[in-house]
Design an enzyme around this catalytic site. Structure first.
Site, mmCIF file in Angstrom:
data_model
loop_
_atom_site.group_PDB
_atom_site.id
_atom_site.type_symbol
_atom_site.label_atom_id
_atom_site.label_comp_id
_atom_site.label_asym_id
_atom_site.label_seq_id
_atom_site.Cartn_x
_atom_site.Cartn_y
_atom_site.Cartn_z
ATOM 1 N N CYS A 1 35.760 46.285 45.235
ATOM 2 C CA CYS A 1 36.380 46.367 43.842
ATOM 3 C C CYS A 1 35.254 46.473 42.876
ATOM 4 O O CYS A 1 35.527 46.696 41.653
ATOM 5 C CB CYS A 1 36.900 45.165 43.613
ATOM 6 S SG CYS A 1 38.247 44.656 44.779
ATOM 7 N N ASN B 1 46.340 46.358 43.238
ATOM 8 C CA ASN B 1 45.117 46.501 43.297
ATOM 9 C C ASN B 1 44.702 47.602 44.012
ATOM 10 O O ASN B 1 44.924 47.723 45.141
ATOM 11 C CB ASN B 1 44.653 44.965 44.169
ATOM 12 C CG ASN B 1 43.076 44.917 44.048
ATOM 13 O OD1 ASN B 1 42.282 45.915 43.801
ATOM 14 N ND2 ASN B 1 42.536 43.923 44.590
ATOM 15 N N HIS C 1 38.490 44.494 36.329
ATOM 16 C CA HIS C 1 39.301 44.963 37.586
ATOM 17 C C HIS C 1 40.771 44.260 37.715
ATOM 18 O O HIS C 1 40.779 43.227 37.450
ATOM 19 C CB HIS C 1 38.349 44.519 38.935
ATOM 20 C CG HIS C 1 38.930 44.574 40.175
ATOM 21 N ND1 HIS C 1 39.716 45.604 40.937
ATOM 22 C CD2 HIS C 1 39.313 43.789 41.180
ATOM 23 C CE1 HIS C 1 40.085 45.233 41.748
ATOM 24 N NE2 HIS C 1 39.716 44.168 42.211
HETATM 25 O O1 UT7 Z 1 40.097 42.728 44.668
HETATM 26 C C1 UT7 Z 1 39.809 41.911 45.725
HETATM 27 C C2 UT7 Z 1 39.661 40.584 45.410
HETATM 28 N N1 UT7 Z 1 41.102 40.057 45.521
HETATM 29 C C3 UT7 Z 1 41.356 39.033 44.892
HETATM 30 O O2 UT7 Z 1 40.744 38.722 43.829
HETATM 31 C C4 UT7 Z 1 42.571 38.159 45.087
HETATM 32 C C5 UT7 Z 1 42.347 36.693 45.085
HETATM 33 N N2 UT7 Z 1 43.441 35.725 45.588
HETATM 34 C C6 UT7 Z 1 44.794 35.723 44.869
HETATM 35 O O3 UT7 Z 1 45.064 36.758 44.401
HETATM 36 C C7 UT7 Z 1 45.672 34.932 45.198
HETATM 37 O O4 UT7 Z 1 45.272 33.971 46.505
HETATM 38 C C8 UT7 Z 1 46.988 35.556 46.344
HETATM 39 C C9 UT7 Z 1 47.895 36.131 45.210
HETATM 40 C C10 UT7 Z 1 46.482 36.464 47.377
HETATM 41 C C11 UT7 Z 1 47.878 34.345 46.785
HETATM 42 O O5 UT7 Z 1 48.208 33.313 46.044
HETATM 43 P P1 UT7 Z 1 47.946 31.935 46.310
HETATM 44 O O6 UT7 Z 1 48.678 31.257 44.967
HETATM 45 O O7 UT7 Z 1 46.587 31.675 46.538
HETATM 46 O O8 UT7 Z 1 49.035 31.648 47.448
HETATM 47 P P2 UT7 Z 1 48.413 30.949 49.082
HETATM 48 O O9 UT7 Z 1 47.677 32.053 49.682
HETATM 49 O O10 UT7 Z 1 48.012 29.869 48.815
HETATM 50 O O11 UT7 Z 1 50.106 31.057 49.684
HETATM 51 C C12 UT7 Z 1 50.898 30.229 49.251
HETATM 52 C C13 UT7 Z 1 52.370 30.290 49.980
HETATM 53 C C14 UT7 Z 1 51.810 30.303 51.637
HETATM 54 O O12 UT7 Z 1 53.080 29.236 52.085
HETATM 55 P P3 UT7 Z 1 52.906 27.951 52.319
HETATM 56 O O13 UT7 Z 1 51.688 27.645 53.374
HETATM 57 O O14 UT7 Z 1 52.538 27.114 51.105
HETATM 58 O O15 UT7 Z 1 54.216 27.578 53.094
HETATM 59 C C15 UT7 Z 1 52.002 31.696 52.172
HETATM 60 O O16 UT7 Z 1 52.318 31.583 53.371
HETATM 61 O O17 UT7 Z 1 52.914 31.474 49.947
HETATM 62 C C16 UT7 Z 1 52.881 32.132 51.196
HETATM 63 N N3 UT7 Z 1 52.896 33.553 50.994
HETATM 64 C C17 UT7 Z 1 53.807 34.419 50.706
HETATM 65 N N4 UT7 Z 1 55.196 34.419 50.585
HETATM 66 C C18 UT7 Z 1 55.858 35.386 49.936
HETATM 67 C C19 UT7 Z 1 51.652 34.426 51.005
HETATM 68 N N5 UT7 Z 1 52.040 35.476 51.061
HETATM 69 C C20 UT7 Z 1 53.317 35.625 50.479
HETATM 70 C C21 UT7 Z 1 54.226 36.693 50.297
HETATM 71 N N6 UT7 Z 1 55.574 36.547 49.855
HETATM 72 N N7 UT7 Z 1 53.716 38.151 49.808
#
Ligand code: UT7
Length: 330
Positions: free
Chosen positions: A113, A287, A257
């Site tokens: 990125c 992204n 970004h």
């Molecule tokens: O450009 C490169 C750099 N990348 C980034 O900067 C990304 C940085 N990270 C993020 O943007 C966030 O961490 C995400 C958007 C990827 C995820 O958001 P989050 O609030 O951190 O969610 P999480 O990973 O903690 O997941 C929360 C819940 C999980 O379920 P449980 O364990 O709470 O039951 C996941 O399994 O959401 C679930 N989950 C989804 N649910 C529906 C994960 N992906 C999905 C999905 N749809 N696509």
């Protein structure tokens, strides 16, 4: 040497739009989850066999036209991508061939990125030192064919889009210039966001078992990446402003970004920077890693949000970890 400036820009996304509802048919996810967590509503994905260099060619030709130059005027090609057409040779060579400029040096930049900012700094250094006159800096990615488009991969698959952005960088002739670019990396955290295989550190590099385990797909510790981004971005922004004698009040437009709307809103809040001066387009593109800053920058210029003479701040953070910022007098 007076330094370098952006002479022209271009961007391109493939025509096919994939909405959150389209993804909800392919995996257990919802428009509500994706929108709330990331801001993304849709992204563009290629159809058929289209590599990063093909998207890059569209963006590059537009950038050349905007600069009033032809490919023959380019004396260095810098291609930032994490999704090269081939494992080797680099996509820079493929783009150079597409543009019909054999013999011109071409380099790939593997900084995810932050790749476009690494490219901008390299172009600036080449131009300042007199080693190049006009440098084509491109960020281009085809993510869609490398994602695990199933519930197993949903945490990553919903985030990424395909696209390309390009800038022709040449010698500054008035006050418009790249003032400074500050770059960083911290390889201790390489494995919190990576595609692991095929890997030269493994022998064999790729097996059926590895593929069954999904190790050829991107893997991310999302929360950890989020936390690092929210710390490193404000830090590098304050640092580049300070070392050039500016404050946030001098910045007219910030083009970060586009990884997550929440990250960018949080960074602006932490800095006390006005939300309406921050450019967002992740809603429409997802992204696009190395392409995201040049796409957002070019759109902001086309929309008249960036005017000549304004102070523009670019900032990026991604896998590596890598991060950085550029200050540009437009
Ligand atoms: O450009 C490169 C750099 N990348 C980034 O900067 C990304 C940085 N990270 C993020 O943007 C966030 O961490 C995400 C958007 C990827 C995820 O958001 P989050 O609030 O951190 O969610 P999480 O990973 O903690 O997941 C929360 C819940 C999980 O379920 P449980 O364990 O709470 O039951 C996941 O399994 O959401 C679930 N989950 C989804 N649910 C529906 C994960 N992906 C999905 C999905 N749809 N696509």
């Amino acid at each position: 040497m007076a330094g370098s400036t952006v002479l022209g820009m271009g961007h391109y996304v493939p025509p096919r739009t994939v909405t959150n509802d389209d993804l909800a048919v392919l995996m257990e996810t919802t428009d509500e989850w994706i929108t709330q967590r990331t801001g993304i509503k849709e992204r563009h994905w290629i159809e058929g066999d289209v590599g990063a260099s093909e998207l890059a060619e569209h963006a590059s030709r537009e950038a050349l036209a905007e600069a009033g130059l032809t490919a023959a005027d380019i004396d260095l090609v810098l291609f930032a991508t994490l999704s090269p057409d081939l494992n080797f040779p680099g996509s820079g060579c493929l783009l150079q061939a597409r543009l019909g400029i054999p013999g011109v040096p071409a380099m790939d930049i593997r900084n995810q990125c932050t790749g476009f900012l690494y490219g901008l700094k390299t172009a600036d250094a080449y131009i300042r030192s007199g080693m190049a006159r006009n440098v084509l800096v491109v960020g281009s990615e085809v993510h869609s064919t490398g994602l695990d488009i199933s519930t197993r991969g949903r945490d990553v698959a919903v985030l990424f889009g395909d696209g390309a952005g390009a800038a022709v960088v040449g010698a500054a002739s008035d006050d418009s210039r790249v003032i400074d670019t500050e770059l960083h990396a911290d390889g201790r955290f390489a494995e919190i966001l990576m595609v692991e295989v095929p890997a030269s550190r493994l022998n064999p590099r790729l097996t059926v078992e590895m593929m069954e385990a999904g190790r050829h797909y991107p893997k991310m510790d999302g929360r950890s990446v989020f936390k690092h981004a929210c710390e490193r971005l404000p830090e590098v922004i304050q640092s580049i402003l300070q070392r050039n004698g500016y404050t946030l009040a001098d910045v007219d437009v910030m083009v970060p970004h586009q990884a997550n709307l929440r990250i960018n809103e949080m960074v602006a809040r932490q800095l006390g920077f006005p939300a309406d001066k921050v450019v967002h387009n992740i809603q429409r593109y997802g992204n696009t890693t190395a392409a995201s800053i040049p796409i957002a920058l070019h759109e902001a210029v086309q929309q008249g949000r960036i005017q000549k003479g304004q102070l523009v701040l670019l900032a990026g953070f991604g896998a590596g970890l890598t991060w950085g910022a550029s200050l540009v007098r437009w």
